[in-house]
Motif scaffolding. Sequence first.
Motif, PDB file in Angstrom:
ATOM      1  N   ARG A 344      73.952  81.466 -15.836  1.00 25.75           N
ATOM      2  CA  ARG A 344      73.303  80.576 -16.789  1.00 25.75           C
ATOM      3  C   ARG A 344      74.066  79.251 -16.850  1.00 25.75           C
ATOM      4  NH1 ARG A 344      69.495  83.235 -16.508  1.00 25.75           N
ATOM      5  NH2 ARG A 344      68.138  84.126 -18.125  1.00 25.75           N
ATOM      6  N   ALA A 345      73.324  78.215 -17.217  1.00 27.96           N
ATOM      7  CA  ALA A 345      73.916  76.892 -17.437  1.00 27.96           C
ATOM      8  C   ALA A 345      73.417  76.359 -18.776  1.00 27.96           C
ATOM      9  CB  ALA A 345      73.544  75.935 -16.307  1.00 27.96           C
ATOM     10  N   SER A 346      74.137  75.393 -19.312  1.00 26.30           N
ATOM     11  CA  SER A 346      73.790  74.853 -20.618  1.00 26.30           C
ATOM     12  C   SER A 346      72.451  74.136 -20.604  1.00 26.30           C
ATOM     13  CB  SER A 346      74.888  73.900 -21.094  1.00 26.30           C
ATOM     14  OG  SER A 346      75.093  72.861 -20.138  1.00 26.30           O
ATOM     15  N   ASP A 347      72.060  73.568 -19.464  1.00 28.83           N
ATOM     16  CA  ASP A 347      70.829  72.787 -19.387  1.00 28.83           C
ATOM     17  C   ASP A 347      70.419  72.639 -17.935  1.00 28.83           C
ATOM     18  OD1 ASP A 347      72.066  70.053 -18.378  1.00 28.83           O
ATOM     19  OD2 ASP A 347      73.343  70.746 -20.014  1.00 28.83           O
ATOM     20  N   GLY A 348      69.187  72.169 -17.726  1.00 28.97           N
ATOM     21  CA  GLY A 348      68.642  72.047 -16.380  1.00 28.97           C
ATOM     22  C   GLY A 348      69.235  70.937 -15.561  1.00 28.97           C
ATOM     23  N   SER A 349      69.989  70.019 -16.176  1.00 31.99           N
ATOM     24  CA  SER A 349      70.598  68.901 -15.448  1.00 31.99           C
ATOM     25  C   SER A 349      72.040  69.174 -15.053  1.00 31.99           C
ATOM     26  CB  SER A 349      70.548  67.626 -16.300  1.00 31.99           C
ATOM     27  OG  SER A 349      69.235  67.236 -16.554  1.00 31.99           O
ATOM     28  N   TYR A 350      72.524  70.388 -15.325  1.00 28.05           N
ATOM     29  CA  TYR A 350      73.947  70.650 -15.122  1.00 28.05           C
ATOM     30  C   TYR A 350      74.382  70.367 -13.688  1.00 28.05           C
ATOM     31  CZ  TYR A 350      78.391  73.024 -14.733  1.00 28.05           C
ATOM     32  OH  TYR A 350      79.702  73.286 -14.474  1.00 28.05           O
ATOM     33  N   PHE A 351      73.663  70.899 -12.705  1.00 28.61           N
ATOM     34  CA  PHE A 351      74.098  70.729 -11.314  1.00 28.61           C
ATOM     35  C   PHE A 351      73.798  69.323 -10.798  1.00 28.61           C
ATOM     36  CE2 PHE A 351      73.672  75.355 -11.624  1.00 28.61           C
ATOM     37  CZ  PHE A 351      74.942  75.719 -11.210  1.00 28.61           C
ATOM     38  N   ASP A 352      72.805  68.655 -11.348  1.00 25.14           N
ATOM     39  CA  ASP A 352      72.598  67.253 -11.001  1.00 25.14           C
ATOM     40  C   ASP A 352      73.820  66.425 -11.388  1.00 25.14           C
ATOM     41  OD1 ASP A 352      70.082  67.622  -9.951  1.00 25.14           O
ATOM     42  OD2 ASP A 352      69.073  67.267 -11.854  1.00 25.14           O
ATOM     43  N   ASP A 353      74.414  66.749 -12.522  1.00 26.31           N
ATOM     44  CA  ASP A 353      75.536  65.956 -13.026  1.00 26.31           C
ATOM     45  C   ASP A 353      76.879  66.396 -12.459  1.00 26.31           C
ATOM     46  OD1 ASP A 353      73.773  64.542 -14.576  1.00 26.31           O
ATOM     47  OD2 ASP A 353      74.094  65.757 -16.365  1.00 26.31           O
ATOM     48  N   PHE A 354      77.055  67.705 -12.252  1.00 23.15           N
ATOM     49  CA  PHE A 354      78.393  68.212 -11.932  1.00 23.15           C
ATOM     50  C   PHE A 354      78.489  68.948 -10.601  1.00 23.15           C
ATOM     51  CE2 PHE A 354      77.945  68.491 -16.656  1.00 23.15           C
ATOM     52  CZ  PHE A 354      78.732  67.384 -16.947  1.00 23.15           C
ATOM     53  N   GLY A 355      77.389  69.025  -9.823  1.00 24.53           N
ATOM     54  CA  GLY A 355      77.451  69.696  -8.528  1.00 24.53           C
ATOM     55  C   GLY A 355      78.388  68.980  -7.574  1.00 24.53           C
ATOM     56  N   ASP A 356      79.227  69.756  -6.894  1.00 24.55           N
ATOM     57  CA  ASP A 356      80.216  69.180  -5.989  1.00 24.55           C
ATOM     58  C   ASP A 356      79.695  69.014  -4.572  1.00 24.55           C
ATOM     59  OD1 ASP A 356      82.217  68.913  -7.879  1.00 24.55           O
ATOM     60  OD2 ASP A 356      82.978  70.933  -7.557  1.00 24.55           O
ATOM     61  N   THR A 357      78.662  69.752  -4.212  1.00 21.39           N
ATOM     62  CA  THR A 357      78.164  69.722  -2.841  1.00 21.39           C
ATOM     63  C   THR A 357      76.671  69.423  -2.845  1.00 21.39           C
ATOM     64  OG1 THR A 357      77.629  72.076  -2.782  1.00 21.39           O
ATOM     65  CG2 THR A 357      79.883  71.458  -2.190  1.00 21.39           C
ATOM     66  N   ARG A 386      65.623  91.700 -14.759  1.00 23.28           N
ATOM     67  CA  ARG A 386      65.805  90.437 -14.047  1.00 23.28           C
ATOM     68  C   ARG A 386      65.192  89.288 -14.834  1.00 23.28           C
ATOM     69  NH1 ARG A 386      63.496  89.986  -8.001  1.00 23.28           N
ATOM     70  NH2 ARG A 386      61.516  90.291  -9.144  1.00 23.28           N
ATOM     71  N   GLY A 387      65.870  88.154 -14.750  1.00 22.62           N
ATOM     72  CA  GLY A 387      65.364  86.941 -15.376  1.00 22.62           C
ATOM     73  C   GLY A 387      65.877  85.722 -14.638  1.00 22.62           C
ATOM     74  N   TYR A 388      65.230  84.582 -14.869  1.00 23.74           N
ATOM     75  CA  TYR A 388      65.587  83.347 -14.187  1.00 23.74           C
ATOM     76  C   TYR A 388      65.706  82.212 -15.202  1.00 23.74           C
ATOM     77  CZ  TYR A 388      64.243  85.588  -9.787  1.00 23.74           C
ATOM     78  OH  TYR A 388      64.150  86.421  -8.718  1.00 23.74           O
ATOM     79  N   GLN A 389      66.615  81.297 -14.915  1.00 22.55           N
ATOM     80  CA  GLN A 389      66.651  80.020 -15.615  1.00 22.55           C
ATOM     81  C   GLN A 389      66.240  78.946 -14.630  1.00 22.55           C
ATOM     82  OE1 GLN A 389      70.486  78.710 -17.047  1.00 22.55           O
ATOM     83  NE2 GLN A 389      69.663  76.877 -18.005  1.00 22.55           N
ATOM     84  N   VAL A 390      65.162  78.238 -14.938  1.00 20.84           N
ATOM     85  CA  VAL A 390      64.684  77.167 -14.071  1.00 20.84           C
ATOM     86  C   VAL A 390      65.518  75.918 -14.354  1.00 20.84           C
ATOM     87  CG1 VAL A 390      62.720  75.718 -13.455  1.00 20.84           C
ATOM     88  CG2 VAL A 390      62.363  78.126 -14.032  1.00 20.84           C
ATOM     89  N   MET A 391      66.051  75.319 -13.284  1.00 20.09           N
ATOM     90  CA  MET A 391      66.949  74.177 -13.436  1.00 20.09           C
ATOM     91  C   MET A 391      66.162  72.869 -13.439  1.00 20.09           C
ATOM     92  SD  MET A 391      69.684  75.704 -13.967  1.00 20.09           S
ATOM     93  CE  MET A 391      70.789  74.300 -14.039  1.00 20.09           C
ATOM     94  N   ASP A 392      65.259  72.756 -14.415  1.00 20.18           N
ATOM     95  CA  ASP A 392      64.568  71.503 -14.701  1.00 20.18           C
ATOM     96  C   ASP A 392      64.963  71.060 -16.098  1.00 20.18           C
ATOM     97  OD1 ASP A 392      63.279  71.594 -12.287  1.00 20.18           O
ATOM     98  OD2 ASP A 392      61.434  72.467 -13.087  1.00 20.18           O
ATOM     99  N   ASP A 393      64.905  69.782 -16.338  1.00 21.98           N
ATOM    100  CA  ASP A 393      65.284  69.261 -17.646  1.00 21.98           C
ATOM    101  C   ASP A 393      64.360  68.107 -18.018  1.00 21.98           C
ATOM    102  OD1 ASP A 393      66.636  68.982 -19.993  1.00 21.98           O
ATOM    103  OD2 ASP A 393      68.426  68.047 -19.131  1.00 21.98           O
TER     104      ASP A 393
END
Length: 829
Positions: A344-357, A386-393
């Motif tokens: 899980r992530a706090s929000d859908g923009s997490y990897f847009d902001d903090f992704g390293d690769t 099973r469940g999913y978090q969609v990484m959209d914000d």
Amino acid sequence: MAQRLFWTASALTGVFSSLLPAFTFAAPLPSSLPASQLDWHSWGDNRPEGELCSGYYLAPSYSISRPGQGKLNSQSDDAGYSDSGVTTLSGNVIVRQQDQQLQAGKATLDEDRSRVNLTGPVTYRQPNVLVRGTTGSAAVNSDAADVEQAHYVFHSSHARGDADRLERLDDGRYMMRNATFTSCDPDSTLWKIQGDKIVINRAEGYGTSTNTKFRIHDVPVFYWPWMRFPIDDRRLTGLLYPTIGVSSRNGFDYTQPIYLNLAPNYDATVTPRYMSDRGLMLGGQFRYRGERNAGILEGNYLPNDGGHSSGNDPEHHGDDRWFINYDHNGSFTDRLTYRMKYSRASDGSYFDDFGDTFDEQNRDNLQSLAMLDYAGDVWHLQARARGYQVMDDPVDPDDKPFNELPSLTANALWQQENGFYEEFNSNATYFYRNESHDYYNRDVHWRTDDMPGSKDYLTQKVTGARVNVAPAIGYRNDPTWGFFEPRVQMYLTQYDVDWKSPQNRDWDSSPNRTVPVFSVDSGLIFERHSSMFGHAYRQTLTPRLYYAYVPYRDQSKLPEFDTALRSPSFEDLWSPYRFNGIDRIGDVNKISYGVSSSFFDDDTGFQRFTFDLGQSYYFENRHVTDDDPSKYFGPNGKGPRDKYNYDLTRDYSPAIARATWHINRDWSASYAMFYDTERGNAERNDLYVHYHNADNGNAFNIGNRWEREGFDPSGDRDDRLGYNRNEFDVSGSWAISPSVSLVGRYLYDQTNSRSLEKLAGIQFNDCCYAVQVAWRKYIDDNDTLNRIDDDDSKSGVFLRFIFKGLGGLGSDPEPYFQDAVPGYQRTRF
């Protein structure tokens, strides 16, 4: 999303150099010896293909035989004994004790026979170790020794260096004063570390150094008061190399991993990360492995995000940003396995902001899963949640997948020797989705009066359980000349649901459905020997005939938990199913016909050419739909959308042709076409040419993909193309030399006259170092393929340094290279 630039930097050349004058430098080191005196053998003209080093270290055989335990063997030109018991050997002296051999101009053995002192040019050898110097000594009853003005080589590690004094301690470590260490060839000074005291522990696989300068071409660029470094592939506790970057969203970005080698079967990494525009993030990772299980726990936490409207991220200013991932795999027996995953992530923009690769920044969803799986000879049993978090914000409520809480599956297969088989397939799942969106209050209401059994359409808001039992019986006869398989399956489905939407509340809360599925698959296999262009081939020809019948059942008042239309494909010609999932079993009455052919080299069996052609004829129109109004009506709600209605009423499926030609072991070409025989136009064309040399890893790909708007009805509205796709794709990776290689990709959208992706990278891979630089600029479609006005342009530059025998720093771009360039092979550093 705003355009941003992100890059990682390496050893900070010059940043810390200004600190160095404050430290006292040791006396000059002894001059290095010629390569020939360091057991170095140059490849010369016999250098193997792909070899990065100009030569190799090879120790000569011992000069004298190995003595017994606790004894010495020696030889010399002259020997003498004094009255005090001192033994003196001179002239080409060689002394050997077990695996330790010393050579010198003169050797003196003291009266208590405990130590040998050596003068003149001294050579000390142990397995995979060479030390040369001016003077030295060695203990008789242990492996302890010392050499002055030393030059050393560790053959197996491809490492060497110089020292004022080198000592081999009783415990097997090597301690050097005012010393250097490098893995570069003897004729290279690209990098080395220099320390007041360097200790090499070959048994544990690491070295330590104090008052250490890191030098590139003898120029000091970094300083450590104390450092610990690997000398092989074993794990070590200590600081890993940092990642440094600058971006428009995060400002100055510094990450310092700290690795903890806690035990042979588990370790941890603590990762503080400072971003000048956001604050301090703390991350960590814990890995473990047992006899029957393995797992990873990782996460990051940034309190009170400092992103603000004037700089970067007003949406999350002041928010706590975090990410957690736990993934565990294990087995109780060889047949009974399990998996637990929570992500899980706090929000859908997490990897847009903090992704390293590149891969992290493109992550679409996070999965959570608990699963127990049994695979027997007859039965396959599985229980999962099973469940999913969609990484959209923000996340469109329509895009939220249902959680399975839980899903139970029991399948079995019995095969008889006479060709009959029986299947039992069953699943029971409870579906839940937390919704707050009021679909009934939408401004636009779709009407679908022409759809069988349907009224006002609003996206279903529902939770509930589904039990499906699908037994099957069939017969498979496949002699060498053909195959024949009739099959019948019955889908028995029962629901217990809670309709949340007002317009659905009068619907049955316990609907059920019974649908039979009939199919007959058959084909003949012909084989002959033929010749073309002077080559002998074995050709196979397989005509195929397939019939499927699924009667119509009104399913418009059933929920849609996990069902979507299937994408058109050649394989679907030979399937009775029009949907993925269980909630919709599409009616169909069709016959499919086709032919496949292959050509094999007679001598080698290499498959030179394959060709497939097939089409379906429908005896009846299709009526079961997935109740998506966007496939029936245009954006203004008026008039039928021609494509999807046409798909339900057309008499013929697209005629599908595909071919693959393996020109030789390296070159191949492929083509696929979907052609509407009723309207006389193409619906999709794919043409690609590939080159891949397995020996040197070179790859080149060029192709064109054209697809008519609306051709693929699978997925939701946002996932379907809103224009005729016409894309050109060129990619490749090429080794200019054993040390220099290039990688790149260019993807162009001809329809909208724009570049979808530009990727360029260069790699320098030498005997003792490697550098990878990758630049990428691409279009992020924000998961909306039906429109381009919301697309973002993003770019990034990644830089990675590897100092072989010491370590590396920077983000690894190679996983993305493998995805972007078919045939790309990971580089061996």
